[in-house]
Design a protein around this motif. Structure first.
Motif, mmCIF file in Angstrom:
data_model
loop_
_atom_site.group_PDB
_atom_site.id
_atom_site.type_symbol
_atom_site.label_atom_id
_atom_site.label_comp_id
_atom_site.label_asym_id
_atom_site.label_seq_id
_atom_site.Cartn_x
_atom_site.Cartn_y
_atom_site.Cartn_z
ATOM 1 N N LEU A 57 0.848 -1.190 0.000
ATOM 2 C CA LEU A 57 0.000 0.000 0.000
ATOM 3 C C LEU A 57 0.882 1.237 0.000
ATOM 4 O O LEU A 57 2.013 1.203 0.482
ATOM 5 N N MET A 58 0.354 2.341 -0.523
ATOM 6 C CA MET A 58 1.101 3.581 -0.458
ATOM 7 C C MET A 58 1.137 4.042 0.994
ATOM 8 O O MET A 58 0.099 4.228 1.618
ATOM 9 N N GLU A 59 2.322 4.207 1.535
ATOM 10 C CA GLU A 59 2.503 4.600 2.923
ATOM 11 C C GLU A 59 3.025 6.027 2.981
ATOM 12 O O GLU A 59 4.073 6.324 2.409
ATOM 13 N N CYS A 60 2.313 6.897 3.680
ATOM 14 C CA CYS A 60 2.706 8.299 3.813
ATOM 15 C C CYS A 60 3.030 8.594 5.272
ATOM 16 O O CYS A 60 2.415 8.026 6.181
ATOM 17 N N ASP A 61 3.962 9.493 5.484
ATOM 18 C CA ASP A 61 4.377 9.823 6.848
ATOM 19 C C ASP A 61 3.402 10.762 7.547
ATOM 20 O O ASP A 61 3.285 10.723 8.766
ATOM 21 N N THR A 62 2.722 11.626 6.789
ATOM 22 C CA THR A 62 1.781 12.570 7.397
ATOM 23 C C THR A 62 0.403 12.403 6.764
ATOM 24 O O THR A 62 0.280 11.912 5.633
ATOM 25 N N ARG A 63 -0.602 12.830 7.490
ATOM 26 C CA ARG A 63 -1.966 12.746 6.969
ATOM 27 C C ARG A 63 -2.143 13.671 5.770
ATOM 28 O O ARG A 63 -2.813 13.319 4.795
ATOM 29 N N GLU A 64 -1.528 14.841 5.819
ATOM 30 C CA GLU A 64 -1.640 15.792 4.700
ATOM 31 C C GLU A 64 -1.026 15.206 3.426
ATOM 32 O O GLU A 64 -1.584 15.362 2.333
ATOM 33 N N GLU A 65 0.092 14.523 3.550
ATOM 34 C CA GLU A 65 0.717 13.879 2.399
ATOM 35 C C GLU A 65 -0.218 12.809 1.823
ATOM 36 O O GLU A 65 -0.376 12.700 0.603
ATOM 37 N N ALA A 66 -0.850 12.030 2.687
ATOM 38 C CA ALA A 66 -1.780 10.990 2.240
ATOM 39 C C ALA A 66 -2.992 11.609 1.550
ATOM 40 O O ALA A 66 -3.477 11.080 0.548
ATOM 41 N N ARG A 67 -3.496 12.720 2.076
ATOM 42 C CA ARG A 67 -4.640 13.386 1.451
ATOM 43 C C ARG A 67 -4.268 13.904 0.062
ATOM 44 O O ARG A 67 -5.057 13.790 -0.882
ATOM 45 N N ASN A 68 -3.084 14.472 -0.079
ATOM 46 C CA ASN A 68 -2.646 14.962 -1.387
ATOM 47 C C ASN A 68 -2.499 13.829 -2.393
ATOM 48 O O ASN A 68 -2.885 13.968 -3.560
ATOM 49 N N LYS A 69 -1.944 12.697 -1.952
ATOM 50 C CA LYS A 69 -1.816 11.538 -2.838
ATOM 51 C C LYS A 69 -3.188 10.986 -3.233
ATOM 52 O O LYS A 69 -3.404 10.599 -4.375
ATOM 53 N N ALA A 70 -4.121 10.958 -2.293
ATOM 54 C CA ALA A 70 -5.473 10.483 -2.594
ATOM 55 C C ALA A 70 -6.126 11.389 -3.634
ATOM 56 O O ALA A 70 -6.781 10.900 -4.562
ATOM 57 N N ARG A 71 -5.959 12.696 -3.480
ATOM 58 C CA ARG A 71 -6.516 13.627 -4.478
ATOM 59 C C ARG A 71 -5.897 13.392 -5.846
ATOM 60 O O ARG A 71 -6.582 13.395 -6.878
ATOM 61 N N GLU A 72 -4.592 13.177 -5.882
ATOM 62 C CA GLU A 72 -3.880 12.944 -7.128
ATOM 63 C C GLU A 72 -4.403 11.687 -7.834
ATOM 64 O O GLU A 72 -4.702 11.710 -9.040
ATOM 65 N N TYR A 73 -4.550 10.600 -7.111
ATOM 66 C CA TYR A 73 -5.033 9.357 -7.704
ATOM 67 C C TYR A 73 -6.512 9.438 -8.067
ATOM 68 O O TYR A 73 -6.940 8.850 -9.054
ATOM 69 N N ARG A 74 -7.307 10.165 -7.277
ATOM 70 C CA ARG A 74 -8.720 10.372 -7.608
ATOM 71 C C ARG A 74 -8.836 11.119 -8.936
ATOM 72 O O ARG A 74 -9.592 10.726 -9.819
ATOM 73 N N ASP A 75 -8.053 12.181 -9.093
ATOM 74 C CA ASP A 75 -8.089 12.961 -10.331
ATOM 75 C C ASP A 75 -7.625 12.128 -11.521
ATOM 76 O O ASP A 75 -8.168 12.238 -12.622
ATOM 77 N N HIS A 76 -6.637 11.266 -11.303
ATOM 78 C CA HIS A 76 -6.156 10.386 -12.368
ATOM 79 C C HIS A 76 -7.257 9.398 -12.783
ATOM 80 O O HIS A 76 -7.469 9.159 -13.974
ATOM 81 N N ALA A 77 -7.968 8.843 -11.815
ATOM 82 C CA ALA A 77 -9.053 7.904 -12.119
ATOM 83 C C ALA A 77 -10.189 8.607 -12.859
ATOM 84 O O ALA A 77 -10.770 8.048 -13.796
ATOM 85 N N LYS A 78 -10.508 9.833 -12.459
ATOM 86 C CA LYS A 78 -11.558 10.597 -13.150
ATOM 87 C C LYS A 78 -11.144 10.907 -14.582
ATOM 88 O O LYS A 78 -11.968 10.876 -15.496
ATOM 89 N N ALA A 79 -9.867 11.200 -14.797
ATOM 90 C CA ALA A 79 -9.384 11.474 -16.148
ATOM 91 C C ALA A 79 -9.491 10.240 -17.030
ATOM 92 O O ALA A 79 -9.825 10.352 -18.220
ATOM 93 N N ARG A 80 -9.245 9.052 -16.466
ATOM 94 C CA ARG A 80 -9.391 7.814 -17.232
ATOM 95 C C ARG A 80 -10.834 7.618 -17.678
ATOM 96 O O ARG A 80 -11.097 7.181 -18.802
ATOM 97 N N ILE A 81 -11.791 7.947 -16.814
ATOM 98 C CA ILE A 81 -13.195 7.816 -17.176
ATOM 99 C C ILE A 81 -13.559 8.795 -18.273
ATOM 100 O O ILE A 81 -14.261 8.455 -19.223
ATOM 101 N N ALA A 82 -13.068 10.032 -18.164
ATOM 102 C CA ALA A 82 -13.383 11.067 -19.154
ATOM 103 C C ALA A 82 -12.850 10.671 -20.541
ATOM 104 O O ALA A 82 -13.514 10.882 -21.549
ATOM 105 N N VAL A 83 -11.671 10.074 -20.592
ATOM 106 C CA VAL A 83 -11.096 9.648 -21.870
ATOM 107 C C VAL A 83 -11.915 8.511 -22.474
ATOM 108 O O VAL A 83 -12.177 8.495 -23.675
ATOM 109 N N LYS A 84 -12.379 7.579 -21.642
ATOM 110 C CA LYS A 84 -13.163 6.451 -22.141
ATOM 111 C C LYS A 84 -14.526 6.895 -22.667
ATOM 112 O O LYS A 84 -15.079 6.304 -23.583
ATOM 113 N N GLU A 85 -15.095 7.964 -22.063
ATOM 114 C CA GLU A 85 -16.408 8.431 -22.476
ATOM 115 C C GLU A 85 -16.351 9.194 -23.798
ATOM 116 O O GLU A 85 -17.337 9.274 -24.502
ATOM 117 N N GLU A 86 -15.189 9.721 -24.150
ATOM 118 C CA GLU A 86 -15.064 10.497 -25.401
ATOM 119 C C GLU A 86 -14.928 9.653 -26.598
ATOM 120 O O GLU A 86 -15.121 8.696 -26.959
#
Length: 79
Positions: free
Chosen positions: A50-79
């Protein structure tokens, strides 16, 4: 592999402790919601797999990054 249909805007983190070589490590794990289910962000370079982060803020930023990446994959598939 499950088809990604929806990715929620919500993100979460979870504080987990690991015992490695008789030493306790506490890390924060980023979580995103895909198809209404919690999905931990994977990282093959860590002993837990699992992705292990030292701080909660770092984990939140990584979660946002991966969420945005997953949303971009959906947007590309819908086009």
């Amino acid at each position: 592999m499950t088809q990604i249909q929806t990715v929620s805007d919500r993100i979460q983190t979870r504080k987990l402790s690991f015992l490695r070589n008789r030493v306790m490590y506490t890390k924060y794990i980023p979580i995103i919601l895909i198809n209404g289910k919690h999905a931990y962000v994977a990282d093959e370079s860590t002993p837990s797999g699992l992705m292990e982060c030292d701080t909660r803020e770092e984990a939140r930023n990584k979660a946002r990054e991966y969420r945005d990446h997953a949303k971009a994959r959906i947007a590309v598939k819908e086009e």
